[in-house]
Design an enzyme around this catalytic site. Structure first.
Site, PDB file in Angstrom:
ATOM      1  N   ARG A  70     155.446  10.584 124.841  1.00  0.00           N
ATOM      2  CA  ARG A  70     154.901  11.901 125.185  1.00  0.00           C
ATOM      3  C   ARG A  70     155.850  12.648 126.119  1.00  0.00           C
ATOM      4  O   ARG A  70     156.031  13.861 126.000  1.00  0.00           O
ATOM      5  CB  ARG A  70     153.514  11.743 125.824  1.00  0.00           C
ATOM      6  CG  ARG A  70     152.441  11.276 124.852  1.00  0.00           C
ATOM      7  CD  ARG A  70     151.153  10.932 125.526  1.00  0.00           C
ATOM      8  NE  ARG A  70     150.552  12.071 126.228  1.00  0.00           N
ATOM      9  CZ  ARG A  70     149.490  11.952 127.028  1.00  0.00           C
ATOM     10  NH1 ARG A  70     148.943  10.757 127.235  1.00  0.00           N
ATOM     11  NH2 ARG A  70     148.993  13.015 127.656  1.00  0.00           N
ATOM     12  N   VAL A 103     148.842  17.344 131.800  1.00  0.00           N
ATOM     13  CA  VAL A 103     149.788  16.543 132.594  1.00  0.00           C
ATOM     14  C   VAL A 103     151.229  16.895 132.227  1.00  0.00           C
ATOM     15  O   VAL A 103     152.149  16.202 132.612  1.00  0.00           O
ATOM     16  CB  VAL A 103     149.534  15.038 132.338  1.00  0.00           C
ATOM     17  CG1 VAL A 103     148.142  14.636 132.822  1.00  0.00           C
ATOM     18  CG2 VAL A 103     149.745  14.659 130.879  1.00  0.00           C
ATOM     19  N   ASP A 104     151.413  18.016 131.489  1.00  0.00           N
ATOM     20  CA  ASP A 104     152.741  18.343 130.925  1.00  0.00           C
ATOM     21  C   ASP A 104     153.634  19.149 131.875  1.00  0.00           C
ATOM     22  O   ASP A 104     154.812  19.345 131.569  1.00  0.00           O
ATOM     23  CB  ASP A 104     152.572  19.088 129.595  1.00  0.00           C
ATOM     24  CG  ASP A 104     151.747  20.368 129.721  1.00  0.00           C
ATOM     25  OD1 ASP A 104     151.053  20.724 128.745  1.00  0.00           O
ATOM     26  OD2 ASP A 104     151.777  21.002 130.803  1.00  0.00           O
ATOM     27  N   HIS A 119     144.392  15.962 136.509  1.00  0.00           N
ATOM     28  CA  HIS A 119     144.614  14.668 135.837  1.00  0.00           C
ATOM     29  C   HIS A 119     146.037  14.157 136.031  1.00  0.00           C
ATOM     30  O   HIS A 119     146.505  13.291 135.275  1.00  0.00           O
ATOM     31  CB  HIS A 119     144.256  14.785 134.350  1.00  0.00           C
ATOM     32  CG  HIS A 119     142.810  15.069 134.126  1.00  0.00           C
ATOM     33  ND1 HIS A 119     142.317  15.536 132.929  1.00  0.00           N
ATOM     34  CD2 HIS A 119     141.749  14.999 134.957  1.00  0.00           C
ATOM     35  CE1 HIS A 119     141.002  15.710 133.038  1.00  0.00           C
ATOM     36  NE2 HIS A 119     140.635  15.401 134.250  1.00  0.00           N
TER      37      HIS A 119
HETATM   38  C1  BV8 Z   1     135.839   9.223 135.984  1.00  0.00           C
HETATM   39  C2  BV8 Z   1     145.215  12.226 131.695  1.00  0.00           C
HETATM   40  C3  BV8 Z   1     134.640   7.645 137.157  1.00  0.00           C
HETATM   41  C4  BV8 Z   1     145.760  11.032 130.971  1.00  0.00           C
HETATM   42  C5  BV8 Z   1     142.893  12.563 130.967  1.00  0.00           C
HETATM   43  C6  BV8 Z   1     129.739  11.958 132.479  1.00  0.00           C
HETATM   44  C7  BV8 Z   1     129.258  11.980 131.218  1.00  0.00           C
HETATM   45  C8  BV8 Z   1     129.968  11.305 130.204  1.00  0.00           C
HETATM   46  C9  BV8 Z   1     131.173  10.641 130.456  1.00  0.00           C
HETATM   47  C10 BV8 Z   1     131.633  10.644 131.728  1.00  0.00           C
HETATM   48  C11 BV8 Z   1     130.922  11.276 132.734  1.00  0.00           C
HETATM   49  N1  BV8 Z   1     131.616  11.094 133.865  1.00  0.00           N
HETATM   50  C12 BV8 Z   1     132.727  10.373 133.609  1.00  0.00           C
HETATM   51  C13 BV8 Z   1     132.756  10.085 132.311  1.00  0.00           C
HETATM   52  C14 BV8 Z   1     133.793   9.321 131.647  1.00  0.00           C
HETATM   53  C15 BV8 Z   1     135.057  10.132 131.306  1.00  0.00           C
HETATM   54  C16 BV8 Z   1     134.732  11.199 130.302  1.00  0.00           C
HETATM   55  O1  BV8 Z   1     134.569  12.353 130.609  1.00  0.00           O
HETATM   56  N2  BV8 Z   1     134.712  10.753 129.029  1.00  0.00           N
HETATM   57  C17 BV8 Z   1     134.530  11.733 127.918  1.00  0.00           C
HETATM   58  C18 BV8 Z   1     135.426  11.291 126.746  1.00  0.00           C
HETATM   59  C19 BV8 Z   1     133.108  11.821 127.535  1.00  0.00           C
HETATM   60  N3  BV8 Z   1     135.662  10.708 132.500  1.00  0.00           N
HETATM   61  C20 BV8 Z   1     136.495   9.898 133.198  1.00  0.00           C
HETATM   62  O2  BV8 Z   1     136.724   8.736 132.920  1.00  0.00           O
HETATM   63  C21 BV8 Z   1     137.130  10.518 134.444  1.00  0.00           C
HETATM   64  N4  BV8 Z   1     137.038   9.575 135.513  1.00  0.00           N
HETATM   65  O3  BV8 Z   1     134.819   9.762 135.663  1.00  0.00           O
HETATM   66  O4  BV8 Z   1     135.921   8.209 136.840  1.00  0.00           O
HETATM   67  C22 BV8 Z   1     134.716   7.382 138.515  1.00  0.00           C
HETATM   68  C23 BV8 Z   1     133.923   8.144 139.321  1.00  0.00           C
HETATM   69  C24 BV8 Z   1     133.908   7.816 140.629  1.00  0.00           C
HETATM   70  C25 BV8 Z   1     134.701   6.776 141.085  1.00  0.00           C
HETATM   71  C26 BV8 Z   1     135.530   6.058 140.226  1.00  0.00           C
HETATM   72  C27 BV8 Z   1     135.575   6.390 138.917  1.00  0.00           C
HETATM   73  C28 BV8 Z   1     138.652  10.737 134.219  1.00  0.00           C
HETATM   74  C29 BV8 Z   1     138.885  11.738 133.169  1.00  0.00           C
HETATM   75  C30 BV8 Z   1     140.400  12.038 133.045  1.00  0.00           C
HETATM   76  C31 BV8 Z   1     141.064  11.207 131.969  1.00  0.00           C
HETATM   77  N5  BV8 Z   1     142.461  11.608 131.794  1.00  0.00           N
HETATM   78  N6  BV8 Z   1     144.208  12.921 130.878  1.00  0.00           N
HETATM   79  C32 BV8 Z   1     146.608  11.410 129.783  1.00  0.00           C
HETATM   80  O5  BV8 Z   1     146.799  12.618 129.513  1.00  0.00           O
HETATM   81  O6  BV8 Z   1     147.094  10.470 129.143  1.00  0.00           O
HETATM   82  S1  BV8 Z   1     141.709  13.394 130.017  1.00  0.00           S
HETATM   83  C33 BV8 Z   1     142.626  14.282 128.809  1.00  0.00           C
HETATM   84  O7  BV8 Z   1     141.720  14.487 127.751  1.00  0.00           O
HETATM   85  C34 BV8 Z   1     143.111  15.655 129.206  1.00  0.00           C
HETATM   86  O8  BV8 Z   1     143.583  15.700 130.524  1.00  0.00           O
HETATM   87  C35 BV8 Z   1     141.857  16.500 129.002  1.00  0.00           C
HETATM   88  O9  BV8 Z   1     140.996  16.403 130.112  1.00  0.00           O
HETATM   89  C36 BV8 Z   1     141.195  15.803 127.827  1.00  0.00           C
HETATM   90  C37 BV8 Z   1     141.508  16.494 126.540  1.00  0.00           C
HETATM   91  O10 BV8 Z   1     140.714  17.647 126.503  1.00  0.00           O
HETATM   92  P1  BV8 Z   1     141.391  19.085 126.252  1.00  0.00           P
HETATM   93  O11 BV8 Z   1     142.526  19.281 127.194  1.00  0.00           O
HETATM   94  O12 BV8 Z   1     140.286  20.039 126.241  1.00  0.00           O
HETATM   95  O13 BV8 Z   1     142.074  18.922 124.805  1.00  0.00           O
HETATM   96  P2  BV8 Z   1     141.355  18.804 123.379  1.00  0.00           P
HETATM   97  O14 BV8 Z   1     142.417  18.387 122.449  1.00  0.00           O
HETATM   98  O15 BV8 Z   1     140.107  17.985 123.470  1.00  0.00           O
HETATM   99  O16 BV8 Z   1     140.885  20.309 123.055  1.00  0.00           O
HETATM  100  C38 BV8 Z   1     141.849  21.321 122.935  1.00  0.00           C
HETATM  101  C39 BV8 Z   1     141.080  22.620 122.681  1.00  0.00           C
HETATM  102  O17 BV8 Z   1     142.043  23.681 122.595  1.00  0.00           O
HETATM  103  C40 BV8 Z   1     140.299  22.609 121.364  1.00  0.00           C
HETATM  104  O18 BV8 Z   1     138.999  23.123 121.604  1.00  0.00           O
HETATM  105  C41 BV8 Z   1     141.102  23.554 120.460  1.00  0.00           C
HETATM  106  O19 BV8 Z   1     140.261  24.313 119.624  1.00  0.00           O
HETATM  107  C42 BV8 Z   1     141.761  24.478 121.464  1.00  0.00           C
HETATM  108  N7  BV8 Z   1     143.045  25.049 121.040  1.00  0.00           N
HETATM  109  C43 BV8 Z   1     143.997  24.470 120.249  1.00  0.00           C
HETATM  110  N8  BV8 Z   1     145.072  25.312 120.142  1.00  0.00           N
HETATM  111  C44 BV8 Z   1     144.779  26.434 120.884  1.00  0.00           C
HETATM  112  C45 BV8 Z   1     143.489  26.254 121.465  1.00  0.00           C
HETATM  113  N9  BV8 Z   1     142.904  27.172 122.248  1.00  0.00           N
HETATM  114  C46 BV8 Z   1     143.611  28.329 122.492  1.00  0.00           C
HETATM  115  N10 BV8 Z   1     144.876  28.558 121.991  1.00  0.00           N
HETATM  116  C47 BV8 Z   1     145.477  27.653 121.178  1.00  0.00           C
HETATM  117  N11 BV8 Z   1     146.692  27.900 120.682  1.00  0.00           N
END
Ligand code: BV8
Ligand code: ZN
Length: 244
Positions: A70, A103-104, A119
């Protein structure tokens, strides 16, 4: 592109604006979004299965190589017009806070300063044991490089699933979301927590919420204005509509 005059009038007067971005803002720079990020060797893995402490413990070399792959992709791209428009907005609005899940490092490269990397950043590396940051690490393909201080395995300075976000950045992001008059959610599917909760925090504190995304998201029914299209096309148009 025409924008509702009441939104333009609001943005001309606004002094406190907060923005949350996701992988979508970097898509027009040639970077895949998180949901369609995997290709080739990595297509067999779900990102959240790789971006976890358990995966790193299980096979550190595999995870190191995934981030090296990446990192190479990121080195080959530049910020796009969407990144630059957000840097422009920061210059025009007195309290402008840019919160990113990306993270980019492209926002900083585009000139954004008041930036909260919730993140982490893939271009930074630290020790998985003592936390010491390392500027230069050998990327020979044999093994995961080790920490010069404690010989621990090095890892990317990003937040993995199940890991808590950096406290200072998260607190500043929550404060800026609650205090803003206008909150933008741009290029994010709004699935990952706690980042996805920020738009709701803003809305519950009376902010006008605007979504700019290529497609509707779970947040769409809750926003005041939704523009579905490419952020690299819509954001420069918005800046022009506000400040000419
Ligand atoms: C934590 C870094 C606990 C690493 C990332 C509550 C409910 C349910 C689940 C949870 C909850 N609380 C916590 C959780 C668990 C989890 C979570 O949310 N899981 C999800 C899957 C349900 N959260 C965690 O684990 C977090 N930590 O809660 O710790 C804790 C608490 C206290 C004490 C100790 C521990 C940590 C979350 C962070 C994880 N790391 N990234 C890496 O990059 O390798 S997350 C990573 O995925 C990204 O950073 C980002 O956040 C996510 C991806 O989402 P998007 O960026 O939105 O990208 P995606 O592809 O999904 O969507 C892109 C959108 O753009 C699309 O809609 C598309 O249509 C649109 N698009 C495309 N092209 C365009 C466009 N829009 C406009 N213009 C364009 N050209
Ligand atoms: Zn160490």
């Amino acid at each position: 592109m025409d924008f509702p005059t009441d939104l333009i009038q609001l943005l001309i007067k606004a002094t406190r604006v907060s923005v949350l971005t996701g992988a979508g803002v970097s898509q027009e720079s040639g970077l895949r979004t998180f949901r369609d990020s995997q290709s080739g060797l990595w297509a067999q893995y779900k990102p959240q299965d790789l971006a976890s402490p358990a995966a790193f413990a299980r096979d550190p070399k595999l995870i190191w190589d995934w981030y090296a792959w990446r990192r190479e992709a990121i080195k080959g791209v530049r910020p796009n017009a969407g990144h630059y428009a957000l840097a422009e907005m920061e210059k025009k609005i007195s309290e402008f806070t840019l919160i990113t899940q990306n993270v980019d490092g492209l926002h900083r490269m585009a000139g954004s300063n008041n930036l909260l990397e919730l993140h982490g950043n893939i271009l930074r590396v630290r020790c998985s044991v003592c936390g010491t940051f390392t500027e230069d690490w050998g990327d020979d393909s044999e093994s995961v490089p080790l920490c010069g201080k404690c010989n621990g395995l090095l890892r990317p300075d990003v937040v993995w699933f199940g890991e808590s976000l950096p406290r200072a950045e998260l607190e500043a992001a929550v404060t800026a979301s609650r205090a803003c008059q206008v909150f933008f959610s741009i290029g994010t599917s709004g699935v990952v927590q706690p980042a996805a909760a920020l738009a709701h925090a803003a809305r519950n504190n009376g902010a006008v919420v605007v979504e700019i995304n290529a497609e509707p998201t779970p947040l769409t029914p809750k926003v005041d204005f939704a523009f579905h299209g490419k952020s690299g096309e819509i954001l420069p148009e918005l800046v022009k509509a506000i400040w000419g």
